[in-house]
Design an enzyme around this catalytic site. Sequence first.
Site, PDB file in Angstrom:
ATOM      1  N   SER A 165       0.794  -1.229   0.000  1.00 24.55           N
ATOM      2  CA  SER A 165       0.000   0.000   0.000  1.00 24.55           C
ATOM      3  C   SER A 165       0.824   1.276   0.000  1.00 24.55           C
ATOM      4  O   SER A 165       0.350   2.315  -0.454  1.00 24.55           O
ATOM      5  CB  SER A 165      -0.945   0.014   1.208  1.00 24.55           C
ATOM      6  OG  SER A 165      -0.209   0.002   2.411  1.00 24.55           O
ATOM      7  N   HIS A 193      -5.299  -4.277  -1.289  1.00 24.88           N
ATOM      8  CA  HIS A 193      -5.069  -3.278  -2.326  1.00 24.88           C
ATOM      9  C   HIS A 193      -4.962  -3.923  -3.701  1.00 24.88           C
ATOM     10  O   HIS A 193      -4.209  -3.456  -4.567  1.00 24.88           O
ATOM     11  CB  HIS A 193      -3.825  -2.456  -1.999  1.00 24.88           C
ATOM     12  CG  HIS A 193      -4.002  -1.562  -0.816  1.00 24.88           C
ATOM     13  ND1 HIS A 193      -4.591  -0.312  -0.902  1.00 24.88           N
ATOM     14  CD2 HIS A 193      -3.712  -1.750   0.499  1.00 24.88           C
ATOM     15  CE1 HIS A 193      -4.632   0.241   0.301  1.00 24.88           C
ATOM     16  NE2 HIS A 193      -4.111  -0.608   1.166  1.00 24.88           N
ATOM     17  N   LYS A 224     -12.574  -1.443   0.848  1.00 25.60           N
ATOM     18  CA  LYS A 224     -11.897  -0.626  -0.162  1.00 25.60           C
ATOM     19  C   LYS A 224     -12.666  -0.723  -1.475  1.00 25.60           C
ATOM     20  O   LYS A 224     -13.674  -0.058  -1.649  1.00 25.60           O
ATOM     21  CB  LYS A 224     -10.426  -1.036  -0.274  1.00 25.60           C
ATOM     22  CG  LYS A 224      -9.637  -0.706   1.001  1.00 25.60           C
ATOM     23  CD  LYS A 224      -8.183  -1.048   0.892  1.00 25.60           C
ATOM     24  CE  LYS A 224      -7.369  -0.529   2.065  1.00 25.60           C
ATOM     25  NZ  LYS A 224      -7.777  -1.063   3.377  1.00 25.60           N
TER      26      LYS A 224
END
Length: 377
Positions: A165, A193, A224
């Site tokens: 990240s 991610h 996310k």
Amino acid sequence: VRSAGMWRAASRQGPHLRLAGGGAGIINFCANNYLGLSSHPEVIRAAVEALEKFGAGLSSVRFICGTQSIHKDLEEKIARFHQREDAILYASCFDANAGIFEALLTPEDAVLSDELNHASIIDGIRLCKANKYRYKHMDMQDLEAKLKEAQKYRLRLVATDGAFSMDGDIAPLREICQLAQKYDALVFIDECHATGFLGPNGRGTDELLGVMDKVTIINSTLGKALGGAAGGYTTGPKPLIDLLRQRSRPYLFSNSLPPAVVGCASKALDLLMESNAIAQSMAAKTQRFRSKMAAAGFTISGKDHPICPVMLGDARLASVMAEDMLNRGIYVIGFSYPVVPKGKARIRVQISAVHSDEDIDRCVEAFTEVGRKHGAL
């Protein structure tokens, strides 16, 4: 807005923000809202419907009276999306990482962790009693040396972020899986991610690099790309998931995910499995920003990932440039020690599928102006 002490987002998450205290016209380049689904009308509608049908929450952990049909349906959908046997939900991926190593590994085992793994992986490993090895970041020679040393243990688990990240770099999963096969080890990846937008169908780094059948365990987040609300999960072999339901402390002792959150994530997965168009749109937008910033003279860390760290080196420079970017209507955040190593200060830019080409070009123009003003170019 800052002087009034009201520096907070006042609108729903998205590429354009309205700020409390009168700030308007702000383009957001620092959210993990990779696919723009946190404000997608179908995702919001699914949350409202789940709230009305299933209530605000369960007031219970899963194994008592905290499991509804939607929880089981979402777990099945996650497993199907990742092409795994089963899945288990957590309140966050931090909890998923805190719960897996202690349940799986014993003092007879070994875990080998990339030195730049997320804090939640590090904390999860600290909780277990396995023998711990830390290999240099994405250094396959160092990993192999430590795998050789760990051959004396019963079970070996290599743990890595799929996409890191802070730097926007992607783990060399092909090489990791080759070493794992050579030294009879399991592979664990954290896909927070990556899930939803890396790979042809957004299934993550294992799909991107063609090793879906070689990665044993995946932990990821619903907070996310998959709706942006909350929640995390582990997916992998059914015997592992069965074990986690019996022994994973964050699962056993945390309340169930609220129905609205489950509804959001479930709809987000539906959208991804119906079409890969949203996931595919990320590549062109990411390339547009990275190539234009490089042409302007900036150094961008990582490769082909929507996390685009603009490397500046100096902590104060990162801070003042981020402030000036905000004055130009671009919301970005400077990162410096201890979040990143000393001398590695940067402004982390995050591209979203809902950024327009005009948004991206305006961001590059602002960076160029600010960079020249402060001598970064």
